[in-house]
Design a protein around this motif. Structure first.
Motif, PDB file in Angstrom:
ATOM      1  N   ALA A 101      40.521  13.102   5.238  1.00  0.00           N
ATOM      2  CA  ALA A 101      41.958  11.879   5.134  1.00  0.00           C
ATOM      3  C   ALA A 101      42.822  11.838   3.760  1.00  0.00           C
ATOM      4  O   ALA A 101      41.857  12.004   3.021  1.00  0.00           O
ATOM      5  N   ALA A 102      43.655  11.346   3.888  1.00  0.00           N
ATOM      6  CA  ALA A 102      44.654  11.744   2.881  1.00  0.00           C
ATOM      7  C   ALA A 102      46.232  10.936   3.088  1.00  0.00           C
ATOM      8  O   ALA A 102      46.124  10.011   4.205  1.00  0.00           O
ATOM      9  N   THR A 103      46.306   9.788   1.803  1.00  0.00           N
ATOM     10  CA  THR A 103      47.349   8.825   1.627  1.00  0.00           C
ATOM     11  C   THR A 103      48.303   9.685   1.029  1.00  0.00           C
ATOM     12  O   THR A 103      48.125  10.703   0.042  1.00  0.00           O
ATOM     13  N   CYS A 104      49.121   8.925   1.170  1.00  0.00           N
ATOM     14  CA  CYS A 104      50.758   9.738   0.068  1.00  0.00           C
ATOM     15  C   CYS A 104      51.366   8.272  -0.590  1.00  0.00           C
ATOM     16  O   CYS A 104      51.371   7.133  -0.171  1.00  0.00           O
ATOM     17  N   VAL A 105      51.897   8.619  -1.296  1.00  0.00           N
ATOM     18  CA  VAL A 105      53.129   7.662  -1.801  1.00  0.00           C
ATOM     19  C   VAL A 105      53.932   7.995  -3.291  1.00  0.00           C
ATOM     20  O   VAL A 105      53.746   9.307  -3.767  1.00  0.00           O
ATOM     21  N   THR A 106      54.973   7.218  -2.912  1.00  0.00           N
ATOM     22  CA  THR A 106      56.146   8.176  -4.053  1.00  0.00           C
ATOM     23  C   THR A 106      56.378   6.473  -4.758  1.00  0.00           C
ATOM     24  O   THR A 106      56.339   5.256  -4.293  1.00  0.00           O
ATOM     25  N   VAL A 107      56.052   6.567  -5.702  1.00  0.00           N
ATOM     26  CA  VAL A 107      56.367   5.440  -6.746  1.00  0.00           C
ATOM     27  C   VAL A 107      57.595   5.818  -7.668  1.00  0.00           C
ATOM     28  O   VAL A 107      57.930   7.552  -7.711  1.00  0.00           O
ATOM     29  N   SER A 108      58.927   5.243  -8.030  1.00  0.00           N
ATOM     30  CA  SER A 108      59.712   5.532  -8.737  1.00  0.00           C
ATOM     31  C   SER A 108      59.756   4.994 -11.000  1.00  0.00           C
ATOM     32  O   SER A 108      58.670   4.698 -10.491  1.00  0.00           O
ATOM     33  N   GLY A 109      60.403   6.280 -11.283  1.00  0.00           N
ATOM     34  CA  GLY A 109      60.110   5.780 -12.994  1.00  0.00           C
ATOM     35  C   GLY A 109      60.682   6.979 -13.215  1.00  0.00           C
ATOM     36  O   GLY A 109      60.689   7.981 -12.828  1.00  0.00           O
ATOM     37  N   ARG A 110      61.460   6.922 -14.391  1.00  0.00           N
ATOM     38  CA  ARG A 110      61.693   7.539 -15.234  1.00  0.00           C
ATOM     39  C   ARG A 110      61.517   8.379 -16.272  1.00  0.00           C
ATOM     40  O   ARG A 110      61.721  10.229 -16.485  1.00  0.00           O
ATOM     41  N   ASP A 111      60.213   8.223 -16.108  1.00  0.00           N
ATOM     42  CA  ASP A 111      59.683   9.190 -17.095  1.00  0.00           C
ATOM     43  C   ASP A 111      58.127   9.434 -15.930  1.00  0.00           C
ATOM     44  O   ASP A 111      57.106   8.822 -15.640  1.00  0.00           O
ATOM     45  N   ILE A 112      58.217  10.800 -15.982  1.00  0.00           N
ATOM     46  CA  ILE A 112      57.179  10.864 -14.122  1.00  0.00           C
ATOM     47  C   ILE A 112      55.615  10.809 -15.222  1.00  0.00           C
ATOM     48  O   ILE A 112      55.107  10.606 -14.347  1.00  0.00           O
ATOM     49  N   ALA A 113      55.674  11.058 -15.980  1.00  0.00           N
ATOM     50  CA  ALA A 113      54.269  11.458 -16.505  1.00  0.00           C
ATOM     51  C   ALA A 113      53.410   9.902 -16.993  1.00  0.00           C
ATOM     52  O   ALA A 113      52.487   9.500 -16.450  1.00  0.00           O
TER      53      ALA A 113
END
Length: 141
Positions: free
Chosen positions: A81-93
């Protein structure tokens, strides 16, 4: 103990290898698995530029959704089982490490293209930037 694994993906071949590894790791340890992408451009910020084109932005959003869907399908095929997310940000790290710390992930999995030191010097590497920060353990595939 490895209970929560965060796998950062970007659609690259290296990320696909990271997905396979993270799925295997989650299956082996019975860990929670989440796939993550970082979007560096928000619709709001993009709309303020002279290059704004909603179709282009929507195409990017569809690509991100496809990458997450494909990763989740790999997990599903291995009964993980896995979930997914997208996060916003200018600095990826910073977005990856910050999300992992904020949500209690005890392991991060990332793919690397294996550039030489000179190549990383010229182009930079998100993996190198993640490793330069205070972070949970990281597996680089």
């Amino acid at each position: 103990m490895m209970d929560k694994i965060l796998c950062a993906i970007d659609g690259s071949k290296a990320a696909i290898r990271a997905v396979d590894f993270a799925v295997g790791m989650a299956a082996k340890f019975g860990a929670e698995l989440q796939f993550m992408t970082v979007s560096t451009v928000s619709q709001q910020s993009a709309s303020k530029t002279t290059f704004w084109d909603s179709r282009l932005f929507e195409a990017g959003e569809r690509q991100i959704a496809k990458e997450l869907h494909d990763a989740r399908e790999v997990a599903r095929k291995h009964d993980v089982a896995a979930t997914c997310v997208t996060v916003s940000g200018r600095d990826i790290a910073e977005a990856i490490v910050g999300y992992a710390q904020e949500h209690g992930y005890d392991h991060i999995v990332m793919g690397s293209t294996g550039h030489t030191a000179f190549g990383r010097l010229l182009t930079g590497s998100v993996v190198d930037e993640v490793l330069a920060r205070k972070h949970p353990p990281v597996t680089v595939v």
